[in-house]
Design an enzyme around this catalytic site. Structure first.
Site, PDB file in Angstrom:
ATOM      1  N   SER A  99     -16.645 -54.031  77.450  1.00  0.00           N
ATOM      2  CA  SER A  99     -17.346 -54.377  76.904  1.00  0.00           C
ATOM      3  C   SER A  99     -18.650 -55.217  77.063  1.00  0.00           C
ATOM      4  O   SER A  99     -19.700 -54.121  76.713  1.00  0.00           O
ATOM      5  CB  SER A  99     -16.519 -55.838  77.571  1.00  0.00           C
ATOM      6  OG  SER A  99     -16.418 -57.172  77.090  1.00  0.00           O
ATOM      7  N   HIS A 100     -19.458 -56.338  77.276  1.00  0.00           N
ATOM      8  CA  HIS A 100     -20.673 -56.689  77.446  1.00  0.00           C
ATOM      9  C   HIS A 100     -21.433 -55.727  78.951  1.00  0.00           C
ATOM     10  O   HIS A 100     -22.558 -56.606  78.613  1.00  0.00           O
ATOM     11  CB  HIS A 100     -20.321 -57.879  77.416  1.00  0.00           C
ATOM     12  CG  HIS A 100     -19.430 -58.783  78.253  1.00  0.00           C
ATOM     13  ND1 HIS A 100     -18.780 -58.174  78.926  1.00  0.00           N
ATOM     14  CD2 HIS A 100     -19.950 -59.091  79.748  1.00  0.00           C
ATOM     15  CE1 HIS A 100     -17.573 -58.907  80.283  1.00  0.00           C
ATOM     16  NE2 HIS A 100     -18.936 -59.028  81.274  1.00  0.00           N
TER      17      HIS A 100
ATOM     18  N   ASP B 243     -20.845 -58.602  71.382  1.00  0.00           N
ATOM     19  CA  ASP B 243     -20.901 -58.033  72.024  1.00  0.00           C
ATOM     20  C   ASP B 243     -21.228 -56.703  71.524  1.00  0.00           C
ATOM     21  O   ASP B 243     -20.120 -56.203  71.135  1.00  0.00           O
ATOM     22  CB  ASP B 243     -20.150 -58.248  73.302  1.00  0.00           C
ATOM     23  CG  ASP B 243     -18.340 -58.272  73.506  1.00  0.00           C
ATOM     24  OD1 ASP B 243     -18.309 -58.293  72.189  1.00  0.00           O
ATOM     25  OD2 ASP B 243     -17.916 -57.539  74.491  1.00  0.00           O
TER      26      ASP B 243
ATOM     27  N   ASP C 158     -18.146 -54.020  72.384  1.00  0.00           N
ATOM     28  CA  ASP C 158     -16.913 -53.836  71.382  1.00  0.00           C
ATOM     29  C   ASP C 158     -16.987 -54.938  70.154  1.00  0.00           C
ATOM     30  O   ASP C 158     -15.706 -54.400  70.124  1.00  0.00           O
ATOM     31  CB  ASP C 158     -16.405 -53.437  73.124  1.00  0.00           C
ATOM     32  CG  ASP C 158     -15.782 -54.966  73.254  1.00  0.00           C
ATOM     33  OD1 ASP C 158     -16.736 -56.059  73.460  1.00  0.00           O
ATOM     34  OD2 ASP C 158     -14.180 -54.921  73.696  1.00  0.00           O
TER      35      ASP C 158
ATOM     36  N   ASP D  49     -16.384 -58.145  70.830  1.00  0.00           N
ATOM     37  CA  ASP D  49     -14.391 -58.927  70.330  1.00  0.00           C
ATOM     38  C   ASP D  49     -15.353 -60.425  70.833  1.00  0.00           C
ATOM     39  O   ASP D  49     -14.854 -61.606  70.442  1.00  0.00           O
ATOM     40  CB  ASP D  49     -13.716 -59.201  71.275  1.00  0.00           C
ATOM     41  CG  ASP D  49     -14.693 -58.314  72.294  1.00  0.00           C
ATOM     42  OD1 ASP D  49     -15.345 -58.565  72.964  1.00  0.00           O
ATOM     43  OD2 ASP D  49     -13.389 -58.703  73.359  1.00  0.00           O
ATOM     44  N   ARG D  50     -17.123 -60.054  71.441  1.00  0.00           N
ATOM     45  CA  ARG D  50     -17.875 -62.226  72.220  1.00  0.00           C
ATOM     46  C   ARG D  50     -18.455 -62.278  70.544  1.00  0.00           C
ATOM     47  O   ARG D  50     -19.011 -61.300  69.625  1.00  0.00           O
ATOM     48  CB  ARG D  50     -18.369 -61.620  72.764  1.00  0.00           C
ATOM     49  CG  ARG D  50     -17.165 -61.630  74.150  1.00  0.00           C
ATOM     50  CD  ARG D  50     -18.354 -60.812  75.868  1.00  0.00           C
ATOM     51  NE  ARG D  50     -17.955 -60.995  76.701  1.00  0.00           N
ATOM     52  CZ  ARG D  50     -17.879 -61.226  77.860  1.00  0.00           C
ATOM     53  NH1 ARG D  50     -18.957 -62.388  78.113  1.00  0.00           N
ATOM     54  NH2 ARG D  50     -16.777 -61.174  78.756  1.00  0.00           N
TER      55      ARG D  50
ATOM     56  N   LYS E  58      -9.525 -61.496  70.946  1.00  0.00           N
ATOM     57  CA  LYS E  58     -10.540 -62.018  70.624  1.00  0.00           C
ATOM     58  C   LYS E  58     -11.431 -61.179  69.244  1.00  0.00           C
ATOM     59  O   LYS E  58     -11.592 -59.803  69.683  1.00  0.00           O
ATOM     60  CB  LYS E  58     -11.555 -62.922  71.633  1.00  0.00           C
ATOM     61  CG  LYS E  58     -12.084 -61.834  72.126  1.00  0.00           C
ATOM     62  CD  LYS E  58     -13.158 -62.568  73.386  1.00  0.00           C
ATOM     63  CE  LYS E  58     -13.493 -61.537  74.273  1.00  0.00           C
ATOM     64  NZ  LYS E  58     -13.194 -61.268  75.999  1.00  0.00           N
TER      65      LYS E  58
HETATM   66  C1  VG1 Z   1     -14.931 -62.111  81.970  1.00  0.00           C
HETATM   67  C2  VG1 Z   1     -14.875 -63.789  81.328  1.00  0.00           C
HETATM   68  C3  VG1 Z   1     -13.682 -63.885  80.660  1.00  0.00           C
HETATM   69  C4  VG1 Z   1     -13.504 -62.795  79.635  1.00  0.00           C
HETATM   70  C5  VG1 Z   1     -13.178 -61.678  80.072  1.00  0.00           C
HETATM   71  C6  VG1 Z   1     -13.254 -59.815  78.675  1.00  0.00           C
HETATM   72  O1  VG1 Z   1     -13.738 -62.127  82.967  1.00  0.00           O
HETATM   73  O2  VG1 Z   1     -15.140 -64.561  81.400  1.00  0.00           O
HETATM   74  O3  VG1 Z   1     -13.473 -64.722  79.715  1.00  0.00           O
HETATM   75  O4  VG1 Z   1     -11.925 -62.219  79.508  1.00  0.00           O
HETATM   76  O5  VG1 Z   1     -15.089 -61.181  80.312  1.00  0.00           O
HETATM   77  O6  VG1 Z   1     -14.777 -60.246  78.449  1.00  0.00           O
HETATM   78  P1  VG1 Z   1     -14.522 -62.528  84.123  1.00  0.00           P
HETATM   79  O7  VG1 Z   1     -12.862 -61.556  84.739  1.00  0.00           O
HETATM   80  O8  VG1 Z   1     -15.922 -61.136  84.401  1.00  0.00           O
HETATM   81  O9  VG1 Z   1     -14.989 -63.962  84.317  1.00  0.00           O
HETATM   82  V1  VG1 Z   1     -14.984 -58.556  76.836  1.00  0.00           V
HETATM   83  O10 VG1 Z   1     -15.790 -59.088  76.002  1.00  0.00           O
HETATM   84  O11 VG1 Z   1     -15.917 -58.637  78.903  1.00  0.00           O
HETATM   85  O12 VG1 Z   1     -13.183 -58.304  77.135  1.00  0.00           O
HETATM   86 CO    CO Z   2     -15.936 -57.369  74.726  1.00  0.00          CO
END
Ligand code: VG1
Ligand code: CO
Length: 561
Positions: free
Chosen positions: A116-117, A289, A291, A293-294, A390
């Site tokens: 992801s990010h 981001d 992937d 989704d953000r 998302k």
């Molecule tokens: C973070 C965010 C959470 C989100 C998750 C995955 O998790 O706080 O809201 O759903 O990333 O997003 P954490 O446990 O690091 O706080 V993504 O776009 O990385 O799949």
């Molecule tokens: Co993501």
């Protein structure tokens, strides 16, 4: 020629526990002998007999190690009697597109290759996530089963002779000991584009962008941050909605995201902020981001709209999106740390509203049961029941639809919303890459304060206002649909006035610990103040109560959003 299945002996790794959203580790960890193989075999085993004859989707965000991982998955899937894989061209699929493919083609599930990010590249992160037949991330019960299998795996099955070509669209068939195994490479964007055209009124969006007699052209700047959305943005915004070269940026997907954190927030997406500040011609900015989704949304001169507010504004304006006209609007939901702006809209519209733990997987059951239509997280995640992830591009198109419908700018939409509902000031401080042990100690200290109720009734005088603690607990969630319980989802300190402090440890990092400190302060009338000013007292109290500096040795957060 028939290919043979080999059984390879392996030893388990103890650390394959999926976090908030899949298993995320450094690339070098996934490259360890049998590490990826073990985890894939565990995912397939967790599905039991259902895997035989099934079809799965496989795709990822273009980061380093993607193609190697797809090759391994194809070999292991074939050996485990999966019938077919649908794979995005060159292994590429955004997370929302994967979710859509699972639902559209009624698949058993999908394996999503993304961190992801988190940054990408040979020395950075990779990730593997399993999504179920509803298109959503596997719920806790499934990820726990995967983890438990990974701790006792002794062998995996593989067809070493099976080589898939990822670049050519079309079907490839293999004979695996007399069984047929098929890999279909499809265009990464087409299905998703068609779905967006069903959900939104593209003619209206085109007119918004191009301009009309009533309204000048509307200038957007869409930033893919070298992540997976590049090709989606090119196709949707440029080819379909008629945007020009100047309206999109960083649309070439790079395996290391150009060396950046592909995380759309004010810290990691400064480039877009700067461009909008420098060039007044832009009316709207959006970034996604790694992937896809953000989303981060900006208005003219980089006016920042928090994800909490964009969720609430969307909730208040869903009638302008054809999808909701057709399917109706059920309730809303937000993750617990997300500011409560959407709650006020739910109240006005008299719809259900849910507060769930952090992570998109907790919204799935509510959507499947038609209890919610729209949901979001403060972490730049917004989405609806059109899929079970998302969806960054969807969020941008949804917001543009509201702009088109209301004729208001981003800033006007926000300010009018605050005037009607009051404003939930919100900030999140991230302390990344801390040592793990002291962070756990800090959480223990907070748990003790919650257990002993030591802070209840305690007043914290600050300049301007005194904050008195009303409640303190560790958030626990009982899923209203299947009654499963998620414990230890974050310490909450709730004040008499409704302001909140939340503290939790991140579940998406690949090493060390990240502390997330969330502050929220609601004001009915003072809606045009600086967010940082309005939240300073709350953050000061949070730092005092958590003893964060003492525990972590950190003076300042690494990221503020
Ligand atoms: C973070 C965010 C959470 C989100 C998750 C995955 O998790 O706080 O809201 O759903 O990333 O997003 P954490 O446990 O690091 O706080 V993504 O776009 O990385 O799949
Ligand atoms: Co993501």
């Amino acid at each position: 020629m028939s290919l043979t299945v080999e059984i390879v002996k392996t030893i388990p790794y103890p650390d394959q526990k999926p976090g908030t959203s899949g298993l995320r580790k450094k690339v070098s960890v996934f490259q360890k002998e049998n590490y990826t193989e073990n985890f894939i075999q565990s995912i397939l085993d967790a599905n039991g007999e259902a895997i035989v004859g099934s079809t799965l989707v496989v795709g990822g965000d273009g980061r380093y190690f993607l193609e190697e991982a797809v090759a391994i998955i194809a070999k292991i899937a074939a050996a485990n009697k999966v019938s077919k894989l649908i794979v995005g061209q060159n292994g590429i699929f955004s997370t929302p597109a994967c979710s859509h493919i699972i639902r559209k083609y009624k698949l058993l599930g999908g394996i999503l290759l993304t961190a992801s990010h988190n940054p990408g590249g040979p020395t950075e992160d990779f990730g593997i996530k399993f999504n179920c037949s509803n298109g959503g991330p596997a719920p806790d019960a499934v990820t726990e089963e995967i983890f438990s299998l990974s701790k006792k795996i002794e062998s995996y099955k593989i067809v070493n002779g099976l080589n898939v070509s990822l670049s050519t669209i079309g079907k490839q068939s293999f004979d695996v000991q007399g069984r047929q195994f098929e890999v279909e490479i499809i265009d990464s964007v087409q299905d998703y584009l068609e779905y967006m055209q069903e959900i939104f009124d593209f003619d209206k969006l085109k007119t918004l962008i191009k301009g009309s007699k009533e309204r000048p052209s509307f200038n957007v700047l869409i930033d893919s941050m070298h992540g997976v959305t590049g090709r989606y943005v090119e196709k949707i915004f440029k080819e379909t909605l008629g945007c020009g070269e100047k309206n999109v940026t960083r649309t070439n997907t790079l395996p290391d995201f150009g060396g950046f954190h592909p995380d759309p927030n004010l810290t990691y997406c400064k480039e877009l902020v700067q461009k909008l500040q420098d060039d007044c011609a832009y009316d709207f900015g959006a970034a996604f981001d790694g992937d896809g989704d953000r989303n981060m949304l900006l208005g003219k001169k980089a006016f920042f709209i928090t994800p909490n507010d964009s969720l609430a504004i969307l909730a208040n304006n869903l009638e302008c999106i054809p999808y909701f006209k057709k399917n109706g609007v059920f309730g809303f939901a937000r993750s617990m740390p997300t500011a409560a702006a959407v709650d006020r809209v739910a109240k006005k519209l008299n719809t259900e509203n849910f507060e769930t733990p952090t992570g998109w997987k907790y919204f799935g059951n509510l959507m499947d049961a038609d209890r919610i239509s729209l949901c979001g997280e403060e972490s730049f995640g917004t989405g609806s029941n059109h899929i079970r992830e998302k969806d960054g591009i969807w969020a941008a198109l949804a917001f543009l639809s509201v702009i088109q419908h209301t004729g208001k700018s981003v800033q006007e939409l926000c300010e009018d919303h605050w005037k009607e509902f009051g404003r939930n000031y919100f900030t999140r401080y991230d302390y990344e890459n801390c040592a793990e042990a002291p962070c756990k100690d800090m959480m223990k200290h907070l748990q003790e304060l919650a257990d002993t109720k030591a802070l209840i009734g305690k007043s914290f005088p600050t300049t301007g206002q005194t904050y008195t603690v009303k409640e303190m607990d560790n958030f626990e969630y009982v899923d209203p649909i299947d009654k499963s319980v998620a414990k230890n989802q974050g310490i909450r300190i709730i004040f008499e006035c409704g302001s909140r402090i939340i503290v939790r440890l991140s579940g998406t990092g690949s090493s060390g610990a990240t502390v997330r400190l969330y502050g929220e302060n609601y004001s009915q009338n003072e809606v045009l103040k600086s967010a940082q000013d309005m939240l300073k007292p709350i953050i000061d109290i949070a730092l005092e109560v958590t003893k964060l500096k003492e525990y972590t040795g950190r003076d300042a957060p690494t990221v503020i959003t």
